[in-house]
Design a protein around this motif. Sequence first.
Motif, mmCIF file in Angstrom:
data_model
loop_
_atom_site.group_PDB
_atom_site.id
_atom_site.type_symbol
_atom_site.label_atom_id
_atom_site.label_comp_id
_atom_site.label_asym_id
_atom_site.label_seq_id
_atom_site.Cartn_x
_atom_site.Cartn_y
_atom_site.Cartn_z
ATOM 1 N N LEU A 34 0.646 -1.462 0.163
ATOM 2 C CA LEU A 34 0.343 0.141 0.007
ATOM 3 C C LEU A 34 0.734 0.966 -0.211
ATOM 4 O O LEU A 34 1.628 1.302 0.883
ATOM 5 C CB LEU A 34 -1.197 0.263 1.346
ATOM 6 N N ASN A 35 0.794 1.854 -1.225
ATOM 7 C CA ASN A 35 1.385 2.970 -1.319
ATOM 8 C C ASN A 35 0.362 4.355 -1.042
ATOM 9 O O ASN A 35 -0.322 4.311 -0.872
ATOM 10 C CB ASN A 35 2.057 3.521 -2.312
ATOM 11 N N VAL A 36 1.181 5.711 -1.536
ATOM 12 C CA VAL A 36 0.590 6.901 -1.270
ATOM 13 C C VAL A 36 1.043 7.065 -2.803
ATOM 14 O O VAL A 36 2.723 7.648 -2.521
ATOM 15 C CB VAL A 36 0.662 7.454 -0.350
ATOM 16 N N ASP A 37 0.926 7.745 -3.808
ATOM 17 C CA ASP A 37 1.631 8.359 -4.643
ATOM 18 C C ASP A 37 1.568 9.739 -5.281
ATOM 19 O O ASP A 37 0.532 10.451 -5.411
ATOM 20 C CB ASP A 37 1.194 7.456 -6.213
ATOM 21 N N MET A 38 2.442 10.154 -5.274
ATOM 22 C CA MET A 38 2.750 11.255 -5.880
ATOM 23 C C MET A 38 3.328 11.528 -7.353
ATOM 24 O O MET A 38 3.942 11.178 -7.776
ATOM 25 C CB MET A 38 4.101 12.298 -5.080
ATOM 26 N N GLY A 62 -2.025 4.573 -3.813
ATOM 27 C CA GLY A 62 -1.302 3.639 -4.804
ATOM 28 C C GLY A 62 -0.344 2.419 -3.588
ATOM 29 O O GLY A 62 -0.807 1.904 -2.938
ATOM 30 N N GLY A 63 0.253 1.920 -4.834
ATOM 31 C CA GLY A 63 0.866 0.981 -4.484
ATOM 32 C C GLY A 63 0.027 -0.566 -5.369
ATOM 33 O O GLY A 63 -1.263 -0.998 -5.120
ATOM 34 N N LYS A 64 1.307 -1.571 -5.566
ATOM 35 C CA LYS A 64 0.001 -2.557 -6.053
ATOM 36 C C LYS A 64 -0.669 -3.785 -6.079
ATOM 37 O O LYS A 64 -1.578 -4.147 -6.940
ATOM 38 C CB LYS A 64 1.406 -3.675 -7.195
ATOM 39 N N GLY A 65 -0.218 -3.996 -4.458
ATOM 40 C CA GLY A 65 -1.795 -4.864 -3.959
ATOM 41 C C GLY A 65 -2.497 -4.139 -3.647
ATOM 42 O O GLY A 65 -4.024 -4.263 -4.069
ATOM 43 N N SER A 66 -3.192 -2.794 -3.511
ATOM 44 C CA SER A 66 -3.861 -2.007 -2.472
ATOM 45 C C SER A 66 -4.451 -1.345 -4.326
ATOM 46 O O SER A 66 -5.697 -1.651 -3.938
ATOM 47 C CB SER A 66 -2.792 -0.791 -2.649
ATOM 48 N N ASN A 67 -3.573 -1.406 -5.325
ATOM 49 C CA ASN A 67 -4.646 -0.929 -6.938
ATOM 50 C C ASN A 67 -5.599 -2.437 -7.314
ATOM 51 O O ASN A 67 -6.476 -2.056 -7.485
ATOM 52 C CB ASN A 67 -3.174 -0.391 -7.668
ATOM 53 N N GLN A 68 -4.416 -3.625 -6.723
ATOM 54 C CA GLN A 68 -4.812 -4.762 -7.550
ATOM 55 C C GLN A 68 -6.280 -5.400 -7.098
ATOM 56 O O GLN A 68 -7.478 -5.606 -6.942
ATOM 57 C CB GLN A 68 -3.869 -6.129 -7.353
ATOM 58 N N CYS A 117 5.409 4.922 -0.341
ATOM 59 C CA CYS A 117 5.508 6.443 -0.706
ATOM 60 C C CYS A 117 6.167 5.828 -2.589
ATOM 61 O O CYS A 117 7.528 6.073 -2.363
ATOM 62 C CB CYS A 117 6.346 7.492 0.014
ATOM 63 N N ALA A 118 5.458 6.306 -3.718
ATOM 64 C CA ALA A 118 6.216 6.151 -4.831
ATOM 65 C C ALA A 118 6.292 7.647 -5.758
ATOM 66 O O ALA A 118 4.913 8.251 -5.126
ATOM 67 C CB ALA A 118 5.442 4.978 -5.797
ATOM 68 N N SER A 119 7.088 7.495 -6.759
ATOM 69 C CA SER A 119 7.394 8.740 -7.070
ATOM 70 C C SER A 119 7.722 8.949 -8.233
ATOM 71 O O SER A 119 8.075 7.953 -9.319
ATOM 72 C CB SER A 119 8.669 9.776 -6.665
ATOM 73 N N MET A 160 5.305 -8.161 -5.913
ATOM 74 C CA MET A 160 6.688 -8.032 -5.147
ATOM 75 C C MET A 160 7.298 -7.360 -5.135
ATOM 76 O O MET A 160 8.090 -6.815 -4.884
ATOM 77 C CB MET A 160 7.728 -8.958 -6.603
ATOM 78 N N GLU A 161 6.454 -6.557 -4.390
ATOM 79 C CA GLU A 161 6.624 -4.730 -4.063
ATOM 80 C C GLU A 161 6.977 -5.499 -2.440
ATOM 81 O O GLU A 161 6.896 -4.744 -1.172
ATOM 82 C CB GLU A 161 5.440 -4.448 -3.847
ATOM 83 N N VAL A 162 6.355 -6.750 -1.207
ATOM 84 C CA VAL A 162 6.745 -6.566 -0.225
ATOM 85 C C VAL A 162 7.405 -8.146 -0.068
ATOM 86 O O VAL A 162 8.077 -8.746 -1.381
ATOM 87 C CB VAL A 162 5.281 -7.360 0.897
ATOM 88 N N GLY A 273 -1.866 -2.405 -15.457
ATOM 89 C CA GLY A 273 -1.099 -3.883 -15.087
ATOM 90 C C GLY A 273 -1.777 -4.469 -13.766
ATOM 91 O O GLY A 273 -2.359 -5.434 -14.024
ATOM 92 N N ASP A 274 -2.346 -3.513 -12.672
ATOM 93 C CA ASP A 274 -2.881 -4.028 -11.879
ATOM 94 C C ASP A 274 -4.009 -3.841 -11.493
ATOM 95 O O ASP A 274 -4.589 -4.906 -11.103
ATOM 96 C CB ASP A 274 -2.203 -2.678 -10.662
ATOM 97 N N CYS A 275 -4.255 -3.623 -12.576
ATOM 98 C CA CYS A 275 -5.763 -3.093 -13.126
ATOM 99 C C CYS A 275 -6.411 -4.524 -13.668
ATOM 100 O O CYS A 275 -7.308 -5.495 -13.383
ATOM 101 C CB CYS A 275 -6.346 -2.155 -14.016
HETATM 102 O O1 RIB Z 1 1.828 -0.260 -10.599
HETATM 103 C C1 RIB Z 1 1.505 1.275 -10.560
HETATM 104 C C2 RIB Z 1 2.063 1.224 -8.875
HETATM 105 O O2 RIB Z 1 2.872 1.164 -8.430
HETATM 106 C C3 RIB Z 1 2.372 2.092 -7.979
HETATM 107 O O3 RIB Z 1 0.268 2.797 -7.493
HETATM 108 C C4 RIB Z 1 2.913 2.454 -7.417
HETATM 109 O O4 RIB Z 1 2.513 3.158 -5.907
HETATM 110 C C5 RIB Z 1 4.100 1.252 -7.715
HETATM 111 O O5 RIB Z 1 4.072 1.012 -6.549
#
Ligand code: RIB
Length: 333
Positions: A34-38, A62-68, A117-119, A160-162, A273-275
């Motif tokens: 789980l991220n917050v995207d900027m 954002g964050g791939k898990g959260s998005n999915q 957090c993602a930029s 694979m983000e965790v 891709g997450d979608c």
């Molecule tokens: O796949 C997109 C996601 O990758 C973004 O929301 C960002 O947080 C990164 O984790």
Amino acid sequence: MHHKKNNLYLKCGCGCIFNFTRKIRILIIVFGALNVDMIMPLSHFPSVGETLKSEHYITRSGGKGSNQAMAAVRAGAKTAIVGKVGDDAFGRRSINNLKSQSVLTTGIGISDKPTGCASIWIDSSGKNMVVVSSGANLDATEDQIPDEILLENNTVLVQMEVPCEETFMLLRRAAEQGTRTIMNASPVTVPIPDDILQLLDYLIINDLEAKQLAKLHKFKTNTLEKIAKEFAKRGQLTCIITLGDKGVLALSPREEYMIAPLDVEVVDSTGAGDCFCGVFAAALEKGYNFTSALKRAVVAAGLSCEGLGAQANMPFEEEIEENLNHISDPTKI
Ligand code: RIB
């Protein structure tokens, strides 16, 4: 385990309390970040040493898990997410955003680290460059998911983000219980162990990741079709490679399919891709067959590119259905 009327309360390894009504037996469990995207829109990507001005920036969950998880729940599947956030405003925002769409969030634990957090930079054609700082996601552990929800009718969806080892351990437990397993191997950092390949039902990667993964696995080929074939053969799994505006290639050990994308005006492809992964998992969970699930996921991924931000643009089930006849069915190749 505590029972209360119709509710089933489960305490996981880190102390989070899951509360599932007993009727919820068909569920997608997302273990991920789980991220917050900027997000900063740019005219073009900067060169090293160059300073570019972005007229405005927005912050989005954002964050791939959260998005999915968001994609799956909006596509109509009961969905839970398990991971870690920090004890901060970004963490609360991530959780509230998912809760507002009815994703089950009680399996999210709190870490001492700040929320991930993602930029994200978006160029004028909608392409992106992403840098992620993992923060609390590094503390996500597989024992946050109790055995009691790893059921045959459920699906475990991972990225694979965790920490990879935690993800692999979860997949081993899930497979033992007969839970459907879907891995989106993104981002690519380590090879996938053989035993994990063999227990996976679906491996989903994009074209770039397919080549990175093939290199880590020391495959002799780097054509996408052969890479997909090799993974399908080694794991006796279905390997799906998303190809952006070229559509999707899907190979099982017995069948090969290609499907063209939805024609859309791309504003931002972040999270497409997450979608795809969330909607594909949701469609299988809802009982659609493989080719119908592919088609729904391709349509949804296209729709998700029409606005800025990953999670905010995950389409709802009705929008997906309205657009199904705008693309052809997957064709055998
Ligand atoms: O796949 C997109 C996601 O990758 C973004 O929301 C960002 O947080 C990164 O984790």
